[in-house]
Design a protein around this motif. Structure first.
Motif, mmCIF file in Angstrom:
data_model
loop_
_atom_site.group_PDB
_atom_site.id
_atom_site.type_symbol
_atom_site.label_atom_id
_atom_site.label_comp_id
_atom_site.label_asym_id
_atom_site.label_seq_id
_atom_site.Cartn_x
_atom_site.Cartn_y
_atom_site.Cartn_z
ATOM 1 N N THR A 24 9.776 33.173 -2.493
ATOM 2 C CA THR A 24 8.595 32.757 -3.467
ATOM 3 C C THR A 24 8.301 34.166 -3.989
ATOM 4 N N GLY A 25 7.670 34.013 -5.419
ATOM 5 C CA GLY A 25 7.286 35.059 -6.110
ATOM 6 C C GLY A 25 8.346 35.844 -6.932
ATOM 7 N N GLY A 26 9.605 35.230 -6.868
ATOM 8 C CA GLY A 26 10.699 36.145 -7.622
ATOM 9 C C GLY A 26 10.859 37.543 -7.115
ATOM 10 N N ARG A 27 11.051 38.464 -8.256
ATOM 11 C CA ARG A 27 11.287 39.527 -7.761
ATOM 12 C C ARG A 27 10.259 40.612 -7.216
ATOM 13 N N ASP A 28 9.060 40.373 -7.329
ATOM 14 C CA ASP A 28 7.814 40.793 -6.669
ATOM 15 C C ASP A 28 7.383 39.578 -5.839
ATOM 16 N N GLY A 29 7.910 39.467 -4.827
ATOM 17 C CA GLY A 29 7.655 38.347 -3.892
ATOM 18 C C GLY A 29 8.122 38.656 -2.527
ATOM 19 N N HIS A 30 8.522 37.223 -1.712
ATOM 20 C CA HIS A 30 8.916 37.371 -0.291
ATOM 21 C C HIS A 30 9.970 36.466 -0.087
ATOM 22 N N ILE A 31 10.768 36.771 1.128
ATOM 23 C CA ILE A 31 11.755 35.987 1.237
ATOM 24 C C ILE A 31 11.644 36.006 2.983
ATOM 25 N N LYS A 32 12.218 34.817 3.442
ATOM 26 C CA LYS A 32 11.972 34.669 4.740
ATOM 27 C C LYS A 32 13.076 33.292 5.118
ATOM 28 N N SER A 33 13.828 33.852 6.215
ATOM 29 C CA SER A 33 14.883 32.928 6.568
ATOM 30 C C SER A 33 14.405 32.011 7.548
ATOM 31 N N SER A 34 15.016 30.773 7.874
ATOM 32 C CA SER A 34 14.546 29.587 8.465
ATOM 33 C C SER A 34 14.583 29.960 9.970
ATOM 34 N N ASP A 35 15.232 30.986 10.539
ATOM 35 C CA ASP A 35 15.049 31.425 11.877
ATOM 36 C C ASP A 35 13.796 32.408 12.176
ATOM 37 N N GLY A 36 13.278 33.055 10.906
ATOM 38 C CA GLY A 36 12.395 33.953 11.123
ATOM 39 C C GLY A 36 12.956 35.530 11.041
ATOM 40 N N ILE A 37 14.261 35.601 11.350
ATOM 41 C CA ILE A 37 14.795 37.087 11.569
ATOM 42 C C ILE A 37 14.869 37.842 10.218
ATOM 43 N N LEU A 38 14.996 37.211 9.251
ATOM 44 C CA LEU A 38 14.920 38.050 7.763
ATOM 45 C C LEU A 38 13.633 37.531 7.109
ATOM 46 N N ASP A 39 12.547 38.475 7.098
ATOM 47 C CA ASP A 39 11.288 38.288 6.633
ATOM 48 C C ASP A 39 10.653 39.608 5.712
ATOM 49 N N LEU A 40 11.095 39.564 4.746
ATOM 50 C CA LEU A 40 10.994 40.691 3.802
ATOM 51 C C LEU A 40 10.349 40.492 2.592
ATOM 52 N N GLU A 41 9.304 41.604 1.995
ATOM 53 C CA GLU A 41 8.649 41.435 0.793
ATOM 54 C C GLU A 41 9.820 42.129 -0.293
ATOM 55 N N LEU A 42 9.845 41.680 -1.473
ATOM 56 C CA LEU A 42 10.684 42.010 -2.440
ATOM 57 C C LEU A 42 9.577 42.740 -3.568
ATOM 58 N N ARG A 43 10.367 43.857 -4.184
ATOM 59 C CA ARG A 43 9.526 44.456 -5.185
ATOM 60 C C ARG A 43 10.717 44.897 -6.517
ATOM 61 N N LYS A 44 10.271 44.941 -7.601
ATOM 62 C CA LYS A 44 11.142 45.129 -8.654
ATOM 63 C C LYS A 44 11.031 46.703 -8.326
ATOM 64 N N PRO A 45 12.315 47.256 -8.771
ATOM 65 C CA PRO A 45 12.376 48.702 -8.337
ATOM 66 C C PRO A 45 11.791 49.497 -9.612
ATOM 67 N N LYS A 46 11.490 50.599 -9.508
ATOM 68 C CA LYS A 46 10.692 51.286 -10.570
ATOM 69 C C LYS A 46 11.813 51.550 -11.888
ATOM 70 N N GLU A 47 12.853 51.691 -11.603
ATOM 71 C CA GLU A 47 13.960 51.558 -12.701
ATOM 72 C C GLU A 47 13.705 50.696 -13.752
ATOM 73 N N LEU A 48 13.235 49.290 -13.173
ATOM 74 C CA LEU A 48 13.027 48.052 -13.934
ATOM 75 C C LEU A 48 11.534 47.949 -14.248
#
Length: 136
Positions: free
Chosen positions: A12-36
């Motif tokens: 959800t939210g694209g490069r400034d968003g969030h990802i979550k796996s169906s089993d909940g093991i992967l659950d991370l915020e995403l942020r566009k790097p400063k270089e971009l």
């Protein structure tokens, strides 16, 4: 083709968003790097792709090396995935630097090339992005 495993991740939210796996093991915020022109401070799609490719590649290297009778248990690969501008569009490129301690450079390069031909991530990118695989 026989499907052996399917990973399911919701983004959800694209490069400034969030990802979550169906089993909940992967659950991370995403942020566009400063270089971009982003705020940084969290992982991004290129890092995730590099991490996944590196793990898959080492699996392929292990299978190839085992078949050839070579111990690669101490091998490592540094995967660099770059986000590039190409005219009015964007493209990825990648560099894989492969190190196998105790193995001569030419033998390392030969195994690295074989693993690149066998790795599913390498196959998925073949002909689609510029990739360099180098023994280091």
């Amino acid at each position: 083709m026989e499907k052996l495993y399917t990973a399911a991740v919701t983004a959800t939210g694209g490069r400034d968003g969030h990802i979550k796996s169906s089993d909940g093991i992967l659950d991370l915020e995403l942020r566009k790097p400063k270089e971009l022109a982003g705020q940084g401070g969290a992982t991004n799609p290129e890092q995730l792709f590099a991490a996944a490719w590196g793990a898959c590649y080492l699996g392929a290297l292990g299978s190839i090396a085992e078949h050839d009778g070579v111990d690669v248990s101490e091998a490592n690969v540094n995967v660099q995935v770059s986000f590039n501008k190409d005219g009015n569009s964007f493209m990825l490129s990648a560099e894989l630097d492969v190190h196998i301690p105790g193995l001569p450079h030419d033998e390392t390069q030969a195994l690295a090339d074989k693993a690149h031909r066998a790795c599913p991530y390498s196959k998925a990118t073949r002909g689609n992005i510029e990739v360099r695989v180098t023994a280091v």
